[in-house]
Design an enzyme around this catalytic site. Structure first.
Site, mmCIF file in Angstrom:
data_model
loop_
_atom_site.group_PDB
_atom_site.id
_atom_site.type_symbol
_atom_site.label_atom_id
_atom_site.label_comp_id
_atom_site.label_asym_id
_atom_site.label_seq_id
_atom_site.Cartn_x
_atom_site.Cartn_y
_atom_site.Cartn_z
ATOM 1 N N ARG A 190 0.858 -1.188 0.000
ATOM 2 C CA ARG A 190 0.000 0.000 0.000
ATOM 3 C C ARG A 190 0.890 1.232 0.000
ATOM 4 N NH1 ARG A 190 -3.238 -2.459 5.048
ATOM 5 N NH2 ARG A 190 -4.698 -3.822 3.947
ATOM 6 N N ARG A 211 10.730 5.330 4.979
ATOM 7 C CA ARG A 211 11.059 6.755 4.963
ATOM 8 C C ARG A 211 11.555 7.227 6.325
ATOM 9 N NH1 ARG A 211 5.593 8.839 2.713
ATOM 10 N NH2 ARG A 211 6.507 10.875 3.130
ATOM 11 N N ASP A 226 2.361 4.850 -0.166
ATOM 12 C CA ASP A 226 1.782 6.128 0.254
ATOM 13 C C ASP A 226 1.754 7.145 -0.879
ATOM 14 O OD1 ASP A 226 1.105 5.611 2.896
ATOM 15 O OD2 ASP A 226 3.148 5.988 3.600
#
Lengths: 251, 251
Positions: free
Chosen positions: A49, A196, A51
């Site tokens: 999924r 991240r 972002d």
């Protein structure tokens, strides 16, 4: 019958992979192209999924359709209907139990930092410009601590994570590629925003604002606030999704 | 005073480098940004007159301006005013005699072919998709014949070339880069359309539609119709421009 697609996309214009109410996710545009092609509504399951703004070079998605679908017609028919920023790289029929997300056993992400002065326009959408005087060796050394089974709660979303925060990473390393530094990471699974947050923290180490030795303490369930900032989405791409041999799509 | 800029651009949306009446060239958008920044009209000279749709990673342009210009302010001031598809990578004051085109002693171009199935969306603007079953060795061997001083009339523009058609190539070779094959060529100068005509002809060799041994005959002043088609602009990029040591901009 279950069918799988290998997808690449430039995430810049999208609100991420997942379909949502007030913004366009990649899932939605592929589902719409599929529905138009096969003539009935289709629900896609994506392996990762990603972002908003995150790219994919090797996303995998699966869907149910009662009939066989010719690979070439599926690839070309979808690409003809999709925007240029989303490409179907391959299609394959898969075993009945295949589920793009639940069947996946590992994923690889790559985060690209630009070390030069101005990022050239053909790469600007895909790199995060950083200080050129990073201590690359310190970042590379700190990354070694990430491999293994750890509590990554410190690298989850800012608002806190629902559910377990322990994950196993198989590989984590920085590579120099000309004027870029790439953080490559392979793991059985990732918390949302985890790659991240890892990059933001490692860049602090590279910039001399955090000791590399702190990583070990962060991996024992420290709060999100103890780790570094979330690096920008543009540098990140989902590169590859792995499946068990008996389920892997034969592209 | 003479000033030089190092430029990169995605050529897709432009009618080429040169300013023209009914379409937008890269020269025009940079001249407009410069005029806005320095407060007076500026004429830019580009080292390479790239054609419509051709990219640049290392174009060099020069211009006259009566006053010194701070490098950082020039780079950032221009990039702030330019579209994302055009970036100023560096700026430098240069010697009085410097002329971006006339002072250049060599240029390097790179042509990128995509050998895989569907080009991923982050590369699609920069590669020319070709047949995956190319005979790479045959293309590599044929490219060797190009190096040296030859009459490249067969590789000029379809309408015929004004002026001399003899040029010296210093280097010409194919390289495999993952799913891409790159044709790299360095020469003292090029006819308009020459790199793309060379690539189109070499791809015929790779596809078995032309014998590699024919190259030598084409390099003795054969007509344009004797050579292969012009490969699409999207695969081509001007990579680098070389100047004599005493004139080279110190970026």
């Amino acid at each position: 019958m279950v069918h799988a697609l290998a997808l690449a996309y430039v995430g810049t214009g999208f609100a991420g992979w997942q379909r949502q109410a007030n913004a366009v996710g990649v899932q939605q545009v592929v589902e719409e192209a599929l529905a138009d092609l096969v003539g009935s509504a289709v629900t896609l399951v994506g392996a990762g999924r990603t972002d908003a703004g995150v790219h994919a070079r090797g996303q995998v998605a699966s869907f149910l359709h009662p009939a066989p679908l010719a690979r070439g017609a599926l690839v070309h028919g979808l690409n003809h209907r999709l925007p240029d920023s989303v490409r179907v790289l391959a299609a394959a029929p898969v075993a009945d139990g295949f589920h793009a997300r639940r069947s996946a056993v590992a994923k690889e992400y790559r985060y690209r930092c630009w070390l030069g002065r101005v990022p050239p326009p053909d790469r600007a959408l895909f790199v995060h410009p950083v200080r050129a005087d990073l201590d690359f060796d310190a970042m590379a050394h700190a990354a070694l601590a990430l491999v293994g089974r750890h509590d990554f709660a410190a690298f989850g979303l800012a608002g806190g994570v629902d559910g377990p925060t322990v994950r196993t990473l198989h590989f984590a390393a920085w590579e120099r590629r000309g004027e870029e530094a790439h953080f490559r990471v392979v793991g059985e699974g990732f918390l949302r925003g985890m790659v991240r947050a890892l990059v933001g923290t490692l860049l602090e180490v590279g910039g001399g604002r955090r000791a590399g030795a702190e990583l070990a303490a962060l991996l024992a369930g420290a709060p999100r606030s103890a780790a570094g900032p979330t690096a920008p989405a543009c540098g990140l791409a989902l590169e590859r999704v792995d499946y068990p041999v008996e389920l892997a799509p034969l592209w």
